[in-house]
Design a protein around this motif. Sequence first.
Motif, mmCIF file in Angstrom:
data_model
loop_
_atom_site.group_PDB
_atom_site.id
_atom_site.type_symbol
_atom_site.label_atom_id
_atom_site.label_comp_id
_atom_site.label_asym_id
_atom_site.label_seq_id
_atom_site.Cartn_x
_atom_site.Cartn_y
_atom_site.Cartn_z
ATOM 1 N N LYS A 100 0.842 -1.191 0.000
ATOM 2 C CA LYS A 100 0.000 0.000 0.000
ATOM 3 C C LYS A 100 0.884 1.250 0.000
ATOM 4 O O LYS A 100 1.960 1.250 0.601
ATOM 5 N N GLU A 101 0.405 2.307 -0.640
ATOM 6 C CA GLU A 101 1.178 3.554 -0.724
ATOM 7 C C GLU A 101 1.595 4.076 0.648
ATOM 8 O O GLU A 101 2.711 4.561 0.817
ATOM 9 N N GLN A 102 0.706 3.998 1.616
ATOM 10 C CA GLN A 102 1.007 4.547 2.941
ATOM 11 C C GLN A 102 2.093 3.750 3.677
ATOM 12 O O GLN A 102 2.642 4.223 4.655
ATOM 13 N N ARG A 130 9.926 12.948 -0.486
ATOM 14 C CA ARG A 130 8.473 13.017 -0.633
ATOM 15 C C ARG A 130 8.069 12.262 -1.892
ATOM 16 O O ARG A 130 8.853 12.143 -2.831
ATOM 17 N N GLN A 131 6.852 11.763 -1.873
ATOM 18 C CA GLN A 131 6.334 11.084 -3.061
ATOM 19 C C GLN A 131 6.164 12.123 -4.159
ATOM 20 O O GLN A 131 5.649 13.218 -3.925
ATOM 21 N N TYR A 132 6.609 11.807 -5.350
ATOM 22 C CA TYR A 132 6.526 12.714 -6.485
ATOM 23 C C TYR A 132 5.502 12.153 -7.472
ATOM 24 O O TYR A 132 5.720 11.101 -8.083
ATOM 25 N N VAL A 138 19.774 6.103 -2.472
ATOM 26 C CA VAL A 138 18.418 6.184 -1.948
ATOM 27 C C VAL A 138 18.000 4.831 -1.389
ATOM 28 O O VAL A 138 18.331 3.785 -1.958
ATOM 29 N N GLU A 139 17.298 4.869 -0.278
ATOM 30 C CA GLU A 139 16.718 3.666 0.323
ATOM 31 C C GLU A 139 15.200 3.783 0.291
ATOM 32 O O GLU A 139 14.657 4.842 0.596
ATOM 33 N N CYS A 140 14.542 2.706 -0.064
ATOM 34 C CA CYS A 140 13.077 2.651 -0.068
ATOM 35 C C CYS A 140 12.648 1.498 0.830
ATOM 36 O O CYS A 140 13.184 0.391 0.721
ATOM 37 N N THR A 141 11.690 1.763 1.698
ATOM 38 C CA THR A 141 11.222 0.762 2.655
ATOM 39 C C THR A 141 9.720 0.561 2.503
ATOM 40 O O THR A 141 8.981 1.524 2.331
ATOM 41 N N ASN A 142 9.290 -0.695 2.561
ATOM 42 C CA ASN A 142 7.864 -0.999 2.660
ATOM 43 C C ASN A 142 7.680 -1.953 3.836
ATOM 44 O O ASN A 142 8.607 -2.166 4.625
ATOM 45 N N SER A 143 6.509 -2.558 3.965
ATOM 46 C CA SER A 143 6.229 -3.417 5.121
ATOM 47 C C SER A 143 7.010 -4.732 5.103
ATOM 48 O O SER A 143 7.042 -5.445 6.100
#
Length: 159
Positions: free
Chosen positions: A68-70, A101-103, A139-144
């Motif tokens: 999910k985006e959030q 921030r989300q672009y 850059v690091e991206c994290t999700n659940s």
Amino acid sequence: MSKKIWLIPFLFIGLSFSSCGTDDEPSSSSSTSTTSKSVSKPTFDTFMSTSDKSSFSIRARFKTGGDKEQNINATVHWAAYSSKPSTTPKKSDLKKVESMRQYGAATYHNTGSKKGMTESIVFDKSHAGYGGSYIYYYVECTNSKGTATSSVTYLVTRK
């Protein structure tokens, strides 16, 4: 009177097609089965960074793993150098850490088993006042489910 007699059969036919059940009742076992949508950790996709004489914008696109985006966020690790270093800085050398921030809007799968799940998302971090600098970053991206990290790269702001 004859008109009223003809209305009675139509009334019974109409009632026979209506349902007295509630909307909360499951209709059948085949319609209640759901497809399991699994989420995986994100993966780095590409950079879309830009710079001009005194500013830069770091943009990175990640495949979201269907989360999910959030649940998805990103941070950029960076440092500015006045001249190009003789060797590429290590990740541990990039001490400035900032949230991105989300672009724009996330993209979603339109077909298949992942329909409705997020596909990719772009993050952005912009700064001004860095004319004539080499900006090294990752850059690091994290999700659940986990974290994805890009390689170290750079951009140049012109003088």
